[in-house]
Design a protein around this motif. Sequence first.
Motif, PDB file in Angstrom:
ATOM      1  N   LEU A  83     -60.390  41.964 -29.666  1.00 22.22           N
ATOM      2  CA  LEU A  83     -60.082  43.459 -29.688  1.00 22.22           C
ATOM      3  C   LEU A  83     -58.619  43.614 -29.545  1.00 22.22           C
ATOM      4  O   LEU A  83     -58.097  43.359 -28.363  1.00 22.22           O
ATOM      5  CB  LEU A  83     -60.893  44.151 -28.538  1.00 22.22           C
ATOM      6  CG  LEU A  83     -60.752  45.647 -28.274  1.00 22.22           C
ATOM      7  CD1 LEU A  83     -61.398  46.264 -29.693  1.00 22.22           C
ATOM      8  CD2 LEU A  83     -61.284  46.168 -27.421  1.00 22.22           C
ATOM      9  N   PRO A  84     -58.043  44.073 -30.655  1.00 22.62           N
ATOM     10  CA  PRO A  84     -56.500  44.288 -30.969  1.00 22.62           C
ATOM     11  C   PRO A  84     -56.176  45.561 -29.719  1.00 22.62           C
ATOM     12  O   PRO A  84     -56.924  46.554 -29.602  1.00 22.62           O
ATOM     13  CB  PRO A  84     -56.178  44.624 -32.022  1.00 22.62           C
ATOM     14  CG  PRO A  84     -57.499  45.221 -32.793  1.00 22.62           C
ATOM     15  CD  PRO A  84     -58.474  44.308 -32.029  1.00 22.62           C
ATOM     16  N   GLY A  85     -54.871  45.560 -29.297  1.00 18.02           N
ATOM     17  CA  GLY A  85     -54.356  46.500 -28.369  1.00 18.02           C
ATOM     18  C   GLY A  85     -54.388  47.813 -29.334  1.00 18.02           C
ATOM     19  O   GLY A  85     -54.097  47.743 -30.374  1.00 18.02           O
ATOM     20  N   GLY A  86     -55.213  48.951 -28.708  1.00 16.37           N
ATOM     21  CA  GLY A  86     -55.256  50.347 -29.584  1.00 16.37           C
ATOM     22  C   GLY A  86     -56.577  50.131 -30.136  1.00 16.37           C
ATOM     23  O   GLY A  86     -56.992  51.462 -30.660  1.00 16.37           O
ATOM     24  N   LEU A  99     -75.100  39.606 -20.885  1.00 20.18           N
ATOM     25  CA  LEU A  99     -73.804  39.626 -20.253  1.00 20.18           C
ATOM     26  C   LEU A  99     -72.621  39.677 -21.216  1.00 20.18           C
ATOM     27  O   LEU A  99     -72.373  38.983 -22.248  1.00 20.18           O
ATOM     28  CB  LEU A  99     -73.761  38.362 -19.477  1.00 20.18           C
ATOM     29  CG  LEU A  99     -72.568  38.290 -18.192  1.00 20.18           C
ATOM     30  CD1 LEU A  99     -73.053  39.064 -17.134  1.00 20.18           C
ATOM     31  CD2 LEU A  99     -72.684  36.784 -17.778  1.00 20.18           C
ATOM     32  N   LEU A 100     -71.630  40.633 -20.864  1.00 23.46           N
ATOM     33  CA  LEU A 100     -70.518  40.843 -21.759  1.00 23.46           C
ATOM     34  C   LEU A 100     -69.084  40.468 -20.707  1.00 23.46           C
ATOM     35  O   LEU A 100     -69.095  41.029 -19.615  1.00 23.46           O
ATOM     36  CB  LEU A 100     -70.393  42.476 -22.178  1.00 23.46           C
ATOM     37  CG  LEU A 100     -69.109  42.742 -22.651  1.00 23.46           C
ATOM     38  CD1 LEU A 100     -68.874  42.152 -24.291  1.00 23.46           C
ATOM     39  CD2 LEU A 100     -68.634  44.310 -23.000  1.00 23.46           C
ATOM     40  N   ARG A 101     -68.437  39.545 -21.342  1.00 22.09           N
ATOM     41  CA  ARG A 101     -67.108  39.272 -20.728  1.00 22.09           C
ATOM     42  C   ARG A 101     -65.970  39.931 -21.483  1.00 22.09           C
ATOM     43  O   ARG A 101     -65.871  39.659 -22.429  1.00 22.09           O
ATOM     44  CB  ARG A 101     -67.023  37.912 -20.398  1.00 22.09           C
ATOM     45  CG  ARG A 101     -65.783  37.270 -19.811  1.00 22.09           C
ATOM     46  CD  ARG A 101     -65.458  35.916 -19.864  1.00 22.09           C
ATOM     47  NE  ARG A 101     -66.133  35.160 -18.852  1.00 22.09           N
ATOM     48  CZ  ARG A 101     -65.812  34.004 -18.222  1.00 22.09           C
ATOM     49  NH1 ARG A 101     -64.907  33.166 -18.933  1.00 22.09           N
ATOM     50  NH2 ARG A 101     -66.416  33.718 -17.507  1.00 22.09           N
ATOM     51  N   LEU A 102     -65.358  40.451 -20.589  1.00 17.48           N
ATOM     52  CA  LEU A 102     -63.951  40.997 -21.306  1.00 17.48           C
ATOM     53  C   LEU A 102     -62.767  40.295 -20.685  1.00 17.48           C
ATOM     54  O   LEU A 102     -62.490  40.145 -19.412  1.00 17.48           O
ATOM     55  CB  LEU A 102     -63.750  42.374 -20.925  1.00 17.48           C
ATOM     56  CG  LEU A 102     -65.039  43.390 -21.382  1.00 17.48           C
ATOM     57  CD1 LEU A 102     -65.870  43.922 -20.193  1.00 17.48           C
ATOM     58  CD2 LEU A 102     -64.484  44.948 -21.879  1.00 17.48           C
ATOM     59  N   THR A 103     -61.968  39.553 -21.427  1.00 17.99           N
ATOM     60  CA  THR A 103     -60.940  38.960 -20.963  1.00 17.99           C
ATOM     61  C   THR A 103     -59.567  39.476 -21.430  1.00 17.99           C
ATOM     62  O   THR A 103     -59.230  39.750 -22.384  1.00 17.99           O
ATOM     63  CB  THR A 103     -60.896  37.444 -21.554  1.00 17.99           C
ATOM     64  OG1 THR A 103     -62.370  36.979 -21.190  1.00 17.99           O
ATOM     65  CG2 THR A 103     -59.887  36.346 -21.037  1.00 17.99           C
ATOM     66  N   ASP A 104     -58.756  39.696 -20.495  1.00 17.85           N
ATOM     67  CA  ASP A 104     -57.362  40.097 -20.558  1.00 17.85           C
ATOM     68  C   ASP A 104     -56.603  38.957 -20.877  1.00 17.85           C
ATOM     69  O   ASP A 104     -56.069  37.690 -20.403  1.00 17.85           O
ATOM     70  CB  ASP A 104     -56.752  40.726 -18.890  1.00 17.85           C
ATOM     71  CG  ASP A 104     -55.387  41.079 -19.240  1.00 17.85           C
ATOM     72  OD1 ASP A 104     -54.607  41.147 -20.412  1.00 17.85           O
ATOM     73  OD2 ASP A 104     -54.845  41.884 -18.379  1.00 17.85           O
ATOM     74  N   ALA A 108     -59.073  49.975 -26.117  1.00 17.52           N
ATOM     75  CA  ALA A 108     -57.958  49.149 -25.242  1.00 17.52           C
ATOM     76  C   ALA A 108     -56.740  49.931 -25.440  1.00 17.52           C
ATOM     77  O   ALA A 108     -56.216  49.488 -26.335  1.00 17.52           O
ATOM     78  CB  ALA A 108     -57.997  47.674 -25.820  1.00 17.52           C
ATOM     79  N   LEU A 109     -56.589  50.657 -24.519  1.00 20.50           N
ATOM     80  CA  LEU A 109     -55.177  51.388 -24.521  1.00 20.50           C
ATOM     81  C   LEU A 109     -54.540  51.564 -22.968  1.00 20.50           C
ATOM     82  O   LEU A 109     -55.305  51.385 -22.051  1.00 20.50           O
ATOM     83  CB  LEU A 109     -55.438  52.930 -25.135  1.00 20.50           C
ATOM     84  CG  LEU A 109     -55.668  53.165 -26.327  1.00 20.50           C
ATOM     85  CD1 LEU A 109     -56.341  54.584 -26.803  1.00 20.50           C
ATOM     86  CD2 LEU A 109     -54.452  53.007 -27.385  1.00 20.50           C
ATOM     87  N   LYS A 118     -52.676  46.183 -24.699  1.00 16.13           N
ATOM     88  CA  LYS A 118     -52.672  44.833 -25.002  1.00 16.13           C
ATOM     89  C   LYS A 118     -54.219  44.640 -25.469  1.00 16.13           C
ATOM     90  O   LYS A 118     -55.392  45.314 -25.207  1.00 16.13           O
ATOM     91  CB  LYS A 118     -52.789  44.411 -23.295  1.00 16.13           C
ATOM     92  CG  LYS A 118     -51.360  44.533 -22.582  1.00 16.13           C
ATOM     93  CD  LYS A 118     -50.132  44.285 -23.289  1.00 16.13           C
ATOM     94  CE  LYS A 118     -48.905  44.633 -22.372  1.00 16.13           C
ATOM     95  NZ  LYS A 118     -48.730  44.232 -21.253  1.00 16.13           N
ATOM     96  N   PRO A 119     -54.065  43.271 -26.015  1.00 19.29           N
ATOM     97  CA  PRO A 119     -55.465  42.885 -26.699  1.00 19.29           C
ATOM     98  C   PRO A 119     -56.608  42.112 -25.788  1.00 19.29           C
ATOM     99  O   PRO A 119     -55.845  41.940 -24.649  1.00 19.29           O
ATOM    100  CB  PRO A 119     -55.013  41.701 -27.662  1.00 19.29           C
ATOM    101  CG  PRO A 119     -53.658  41.236 -26.925  1.00 19.29           C
ATOM    102  CD  PRO A 119     -53.033  42.317 -26.544  1.00 19.29           C
ATOM    103  N   LEU A 120     -57.855  42.226 -25.962  1.00 15.95           N
ATOM    104  CA  LEU A 120     -58.389  41.514 -25.220  1.00 15.95           C
ATOM    105  C   LEU A 120     -59.474  40.544 -26.069  1.00 15.95           C
ATOM    106  O   LEU A 120     -59.684  40.699 -27.297  1.00 15.95           O
ATOM    107  CB  LEU A 120     -59.564  42.347 -24.383  1.00 15.95           C
ATOM    108  CG  LEU A 120     -58.974  43.142 -23.278  1.00 15.95           C
ATOM    109  CD1 LEU A 120     -58.733  44.844 -23.994  1.00 15.95           C
ATOM    110  CD2 LEU A 120     -59.633  43.345 -22.179  1.00 15.95           C
ATOM    111  N   LYS A 121     -60.294  39.697 -25.260  1.00 19.46           N
ATOM    112  CA  LYS A 121     -61.271  39.068 -26.038  1.00 19.46           C
ATOM    113  C   LYS A 121     -62.808  39.563 -25.471  1.00 19.46           C
ATOM    114  O   LYS A 121     -62.781  39.505 -24.355  1.00 19.46           O
ATOM    115  CB  LYS A 121     -61.332  37.633 -25.900  1.00 19.46           C
ATOM    116  CG  LYS A 121     -62.202  36.672 -26.441  1.00 19.46           C
ATOM    117  CD  LYS A 121     -62.044  35.326 -26.558  1.00 19.46           C
ATOM    118  CE  LYS A 121     -62.294  34.604 -25.096  1.00 19.46           C
ATOM    119  NZ  LYS A 121     -62.045  33.166 -24.975  1.00 19.46           N
TER     120      LYS A 121
END
Length: 241
Positions: A16-19, A31-36, A191-192, A205-208
């Motif tokens: 997921l790109p920033g913005g 289960l959803l994992r969001l990684t910085d 992602a803002l 910033k982007p996330l996975k």
Amino acid sequence: MTDSTQLFPPFAEEMLPGGGHRSFVLRRGQLLRLTDLRGGANVSLTLLNANEKTERLNLPDSLKCQHTAKLTTGHCLYSDMGRVLAAITADTCGWSDSLGGVLCAEEVAQKYGQGRYQELRNGFFRNGTDNLLVELGKWGLGLSDLLMTLNLFSRVNVDEAGRFHFVEGNSKAGDYIELYAPMDTLVVLTALQHPMDPSPEYAPKPLKLSWMNADASVAEHCRTSRPENERGFINTDRLFA
């Protein structure tokens, strides 16, 4: 603590790109994992019952029934019907903000400048309100349905005088948050930067994002962390009895 991705290998992953913004149904048992990926990320998120979209996230109830002003591992995110939309089963940064909300287009322009598409093309300055409305629109929803947002990875302290203070550096590169769905939950996120982030530069910033099929035991510590949560899970399980 055992890494959940070793127990439940992801069946899908996405950057997921920033913005950027996304919406999807997190099915019961997933289960959803969001990684910085870089550190300093913020994800503004709202949740709804995927099968009855008039039921949606209620942050005041989520805080009140768990006797907390922050949300982290072991906590649940409640709907306005007293059901658990998601349980926070892991959180390596230790705090997500339930107070700050999101910025609208006018507020982004005031803080960062115009950042128009005409000059910046796909790098134009986005805002949380419009991003979330774009995703809600895909599900037949609109402005009246955008009620409450949780800011994952961000921390806001409140002093004795009631003033809010944004804590910089709350999330580091590699930090992650995991959400378990005990019901079919519509997840809407963007992602803002946090509205109170003091940086004058527009630089989200982007996330996975990683999806896993998990066993209900992954959320047992959330279910048993408070009597209220046990009742919330029971109330949720009744939908599938």
